[in-house]
Design a protein around this motif. Structure first.
Motif, PDB file in Angstrom:
ATOM      1  N   ASP A 262      -5.603   1.440   3.326  1.00 55.65           N
ATOM      2  CA  ASP A 262      -6.100   0.277   4.074  1.00 55.65           C
ATOM      3  C   ASP A 262      -5.177  -0.933   3.967  1.00 55.65           C
ATOM      4  O   ASP A 262      -5.391  -1.952   4.625  1.00 55.65           O
ATOM      5  N   GLU A 263      -4.146  -0.808   3.124  1.00 55.85           N
ATOM      6  CA  GLU A 263      -3.181  -1.906   2.983  1.00 55.85           C
ATOM      7  C   GLU A 263      -1.953  -1.715   3.873  1.00 55.85           C
ATOM      8  O   GLU A 263      -1.061  -2.554   3.894  1.00 55.85           O
ATOM      9  N   ILE A 264      -1.919  -0.602   4.597  1.00 54.08           N
ATOM     10  CA  ILE A 264      -0.778  -0.355   5.493  1.00 54.08           C
ATOM     11  C   ILE A 264      -0.961  -1.164   6.762  1.00 54.08           C
ATOM     12  O   ILE A 264      -1.824  -0.890   7.590  1.00 54.08           O
ATOM     13  N   LYS A 265      -0.185  -2.202   6.903  1.00 48.77           N
ATOM     14  CA  LYS A 265      -0.169  -3.033   8.116  1.00 48.77           C
ATOM     15  C   LYS A 265       1.151  -3.780   8.151  1.00 48.77           C
ATOM     16  O   LYS A 265       1.725  -4.087   7.107  1.00 48.77           O
ATOM     17  N   ALA A 266       1.639  -4.042   9.333  1.00 48.71           N
ATOM     18  CA  ALA A 266       2.954  -4.668   9.491  1.00 48.71           C
ATOM     19  C   ALA A 266       2.990  -6.047   8.827  1.00 48.71           C
ATOM     20  O   ALA A 266       2.007  -6.793   8.850  1.00 48.71           O
ATOM     21  N   GLY A 267       4.118  -6.348   8.197  1.00 44.48           N
ATOM     22  CA  GLY A 267       4.314  -7.658   7.589  1.00 44.48           C
ATOM     23  C   GLY A 267       4.472  -7.608   6.080  1.00 44.48           C
ATOM     24  O   GLY A 267       4.608  -6.539   5.485  1.00 44.48           O
ATOM     25  N   GLN A 268       4.442  -8.794   5.475  1.00 38.86           N
ATOM     26  CA  GLN A 268       4.639  -8.933   4.029  1.00 38.86           C
ATOM     27  C   GLN A 268       3.397  -8.472   3.276  1.00 38.86           C
ATOM     28  O   GLN A 268       2.278  -8.619   3.755  1.00 38.86           O
ATOM     29  N   ILE A 269       3.612  -7.937   2.084  1.00 36.46           N
ATOM     30  CA  ILE A 269       2.497  -7.633   1.179  1.00 36.46           C
ATOM     31  C   ILE A 269       2.993  -7.801  -0.256  1.00 36.46           C
ATOM     32  O   ILE A 269       4.151  -7.502  -0.558  1.00 36.46           O
ATOM     33  N   VAL A 270       2.128  -8.331  -1.094  1.00 36.33           N
ATOM     34  CA  VAL A 270       2.449  -8.518  -2.515  1.00 36.33           C
ATOM     35  C   VAL A 270       1.428  -7.707  -3.305  1.00 36.33           C
ATOM     36  O   VAL A 270       0.221  -7.850  -3.097  1.00 36.33           O
ATOM     37  N   ILE A 271       1.904  -6.806  -4.184  1.00 39.37           N
ATOM     38  CA  ILE A 271       0.960  -5.950  -4.912  1.00 39.37           C
ATOM     39  C   ILE A 271       1.145  -6.083  -6.421  1.00 39.37           C
ATOM     40  O   ILE A 271       2.228  -6.402  -6.908  1.00 39.37           O
ATOM     41  N   GLU A 272       0.047  -5.828  -7.136  1.00 33.24           N
ATOM     42  CA  GLU A 272       0.018  -6.042  -8.586  1.00 33.24           C
ATOM     43  C   GLU A 272       0.769  -4.949  -9.335  1.00 33.24           C
ATOM     44  O   GLU A 272       0.879  -3.807  -8.876  1.00 33.24           O
ATOM     45  N   LEU A 273       1.244  -5.304 -10.522  1.00 31.73           N
ATOM     46  CA  LEU A 273       1.974  -4.377 -11.387  1.00 31.73           C
ATOM     47  C   LEU A 273       1.056  -3.911 -12.522  1.00 31.73           C
ATOM     48  O   LEU A 273       0.314  -4.710 -13.101  1.00 31.73           O
ATOM     49  N   TYR A 274       1.151  -2.612 -12.840  1.00 31.80           N
ATOM     50  CA  TYR A 274       0.307  -2.035 -13.887  1.00 31.80           C
ATOM     51  C   TYR A 274       1.156  -1.453 -15.012  1.00 31.80           C
ATOM     52  O   TYR A 274       2.299  -1.045 -14.813  1.00 31.80           O
ATOM     53  N   LYS A 275       0.545  -1.406 -16.202  1.00 34.50           N
ATOM     54  CA  LYS A 275       1.232  -0.850 -17.369  1.00 34.50           C
ATOM     55  C   LYS A 275       1.407   0.660 -17.215  1.00 34.50           C
ATOM     56  O   LYS A 275       0.559   1.335 -16.624  1.00 34.50           O
ATOM     57  N   LYS A 276       2.516   1.176 -17.775  1.00 31.41           N
ATOM     58  CA  LYS A 276       2.706   2.626 -17.834  1.00 31.41           C
ATOM     59  C   LYS A 276       1.737   3.206 -18.881  1.00 31.41           C
ATOM     60  O   LYS A 276       1.191   2.448 -19.688  1.00 31.41           O
ATOM     61  N   PRO A 277       1.523   4.534 -18.917  1.00 26.42           N
ATOM     62  CA  PRO A 277       2.099   5.539 -18.013  1.00 26.42           C
ATOM     63  C   PRO A 277       1.481   5.471 -16.618  1.00 26.42           C
ATOM     64  O   PRO A 277       0.351   5.007 -16.449  1.00 26.42           O
ATOM     65  N   THR A 278       2.252   5.922 -15.634  1.00 27.64           N
ATOM     66  CA  THR A 278       1.789   5.879 -14.253  1.00 27.64           C
ATOM     67  C   THR A 278       0.551   6.753 -14.094  1.00 27.64           C
ATOM     68  O   THR A 278       0.554   7.927 -14.445  1.00 27.64           O
ATOM     69  N   ASP A 279      -0.500   6.140 -13.581  1.00 28.69           N
ATOM     70  CA  ASP A 279      -1.762   6.853 -13.377  1.00 28.69           C
ATOM     71  C   ASP A 279      -1.919   7.154 -11.883  1.00 28.69           C
ATOM     72  O   ASP A 279      -2.441   6.341 -11.121  1.00 28.69           O
ATOM     73  N   PHE A 280      -1.440   8.339 -11.473  1.00 27.58           N
ATOM     74  CA  PHE A 280      -1.452   8.684 -10.055  1.00 27.58           C
ATOM     75  C   PHE A 280      -2.867   8.894  -9.512  1.00 27.58           C
ATOM     76  O   PHE A 280      -3.081   8.859  -8.310  1.00 27.58           O
ATOM     77  N   LYS A 281      -3.839   9.094 -10.400  1.00 26.86           N
ATOM     78  CA  LYS A 281      -5.225   9.259  -9.940  1.00 26.86           C
ATOM     79  C   LYS A 281      -5.953   7.920  -9.859  1.00 26.86           C
ATOM     80  O   LYS A 281      -7.087   7.844  -9.396  1.00 26.86           O
ATOM     81  N   ARG A 282      -5.309   6.869 -10.377  1.00 26.06           N
ATOM     82  CA  ARG A 282      -5.841   5.487 -10.304  1.00 26.06           C
ATOM     83  C   ARG A 282      -7.209   5.352 -10.990  1.00 26.06           C
ATOM     84  O   ARG A 282      -8.127   4.706 -10.483  1.00 26.06           O
ATOM     85  N   LYS A 283      -7.326   5.981 -12.159  1.00 25.68           N
ATOM     86  CA  LYS A 283      -8.595   5.940 -12.895  1.00 25.68           C
ATOM     87  C   LYS A 283      -8.591   4.887 -14.004  1.00 25.68           C
ATOM     88  O   LYS A 283      -9.575   4.196 -14.226  1.00 25.68           O
ATOM     89  N   LYS A 284      -7.458   4.795 -14.743  1.00 22.80           N
ATOM     90  CA  LYS A 284      -7.373   3.868 -15.878  1.00 22.80           C
ATOM     91  C   LYS A 284      -6.209   2.917 -15.653  1.00 22.80           C
ATOM     92  O   LYS A 284      -5.075   3.210 -16.033  1.00 22.80           O
ATOM     93  N   LEU A 285      -6.493   1.797 -15.032  1.00 24.68           N
ATOM     94  CA  LEU A 285      -5.440   0.847 -14.660  1.00 24.68           C
ATOM     95  C   LEU A 285      -5.501  -0.389 -15.547  1.00 24.68           C
ATOM     96  O   LEU A 285      -6.568  -0.938 -15.793  1.00 24.68           O
TER      97      LEU A 285
END
Length: 304
Positions: A262-285
């Motif tokens: 839902d964040e895919i749209k033309a133009g600028q976007i600023v997104i937050e940075l998370y600590k490693k390890p990379t959580d590809f399932k987005r469960k523990k951020l």
């Protein structure tokens, strides 16, 4: 034919294959061949004197050839019209790699072998390091321009399809409080489904172009390798920021960010940075910092 002659013959065949692809305009295949050969040469350069049949001078020359292969690779992956390392330049190295056992002249280009490094698979570095990213590192910072080039694995844009959109993401910059301490920083871009499974080939950017205050600047276009309409519900685009650790001699993930559909749209976007390890399932951020430091992107949609 001795083993060492067979090895040289294989390297020469790989070199010729890469330059042939390059001259035919098959750039993806050329980049693959160059990078595979560069890795083989670097492996030989890093071998101990006891296990190598090549002299130290020959290994230095092989290391410089590997650097030139990576430079040509990088040139093919940048959108600039001014190529940094031309195919004609690379072709002048063919007699050197072919005759490496007898070559005793000065190397034709002023390049240095790539520093010895180990690039680990995602998550592998977590087994090797447990220290906080706050570690010192004074005196280790890179200069304003990153001089050691690490090639990327960026892919060209897919062919367009009627009624379907393709996405180009420009990675502009990343904000980090210790930006000046990051050596050879680059970003790994992947597209995953809700279970963390790859939906497209993983791509690495070339090393960042410069740093300024708390920002590392990339200004690099990444072509997402799937039409947006073909991405499943729950998919996300991940950005893993990686850098080289000289003390440990490997490339480590420092933090990651992601962008949902839902964040895919033309133009600028600023997104937050998370600590490693990379959580590809987005469960523990867990946010990397409370400071207003983010990954800055620009999106361009291409639709027929």
């Amino acid at each position: 034919m001795t083993d060492i002659n067979k090895t040289v013959q294989k390297w020469h065949a790989s070199f010729k294959k890469g330059t042939d692809f390059d001259s035919w305009g098959q750039l993806v295949e050329a980049i693959d061949e160059y990078q595979i050969l560069a890795r083989h040469l670097q492996k030989e350069v890093q071998s101990t004197a006891n296990s190598s049949e090549f002299s130290e001078d020959q290994k230095k020359t092989l290391g410089k050839i590997a650097t030139c292969l990576e430079l040509r690779s990088s040139s093919l992956q940048t959108a600039q019209t001014q190529e940094e390392f031309k195919l004609e330049d690379l072709k002048t190295l063919e007699p050197i790699i072919k005759n490496i056992l007898s070559y005793n002249k000065d190397f034709p280009f002023d390049v240095q072998p790539v520093p010895i490094r180990k690039i680990l698979a995602p998550g592998e570095e977590e087994n090797l390091e447990f220290e906080e990213e706050e570690e010192g590192g004074a005196g280790v910072g890179s200069p304003d321009l990153f001089s050691t080039r690490v090639p990327g694995t960026l892919l060209p844009r897919l062919p367009s399809e009627p009624g379907m959109a393709l996405l180009t993401i420009t990675i502009e910059k990343i904000g980090l409080k210790d930006a000046g301490q990051c050596i050879d920083p680059y970003v790994t871009v992947s597209v995953k489904d809700a279970n963390g499974v790859d939906l497209t080939p993983v791509q690495d950017t070339p090393v960042a172009t410069r740093k300024e205050d708390m920002y590392i600047h990339f200004s690099i276009d990444v072509e997402i390798q799937k039409h947006i309409e073909k991405l499943p519900k729950g998919a996300a685009i991940f950005f893993e920021f990686k850098h080289y650790k000289p003390k440990k001699r490997f490339t480590s993930t420092k933090c990651f960010a992601f962008m949902e559909m839902d964040e895919i749209k033309a133009g600028q976007i600023v997104i937050e940075l998370y600590k490693k390890p990379t959580d590809f399932k987005r469960k523990k951020l867990h946010l990397l910092t409370k400071k207003p430091l983010y990954l800055h992107l620009h999106q361009t949609l291409h639709k027929e």
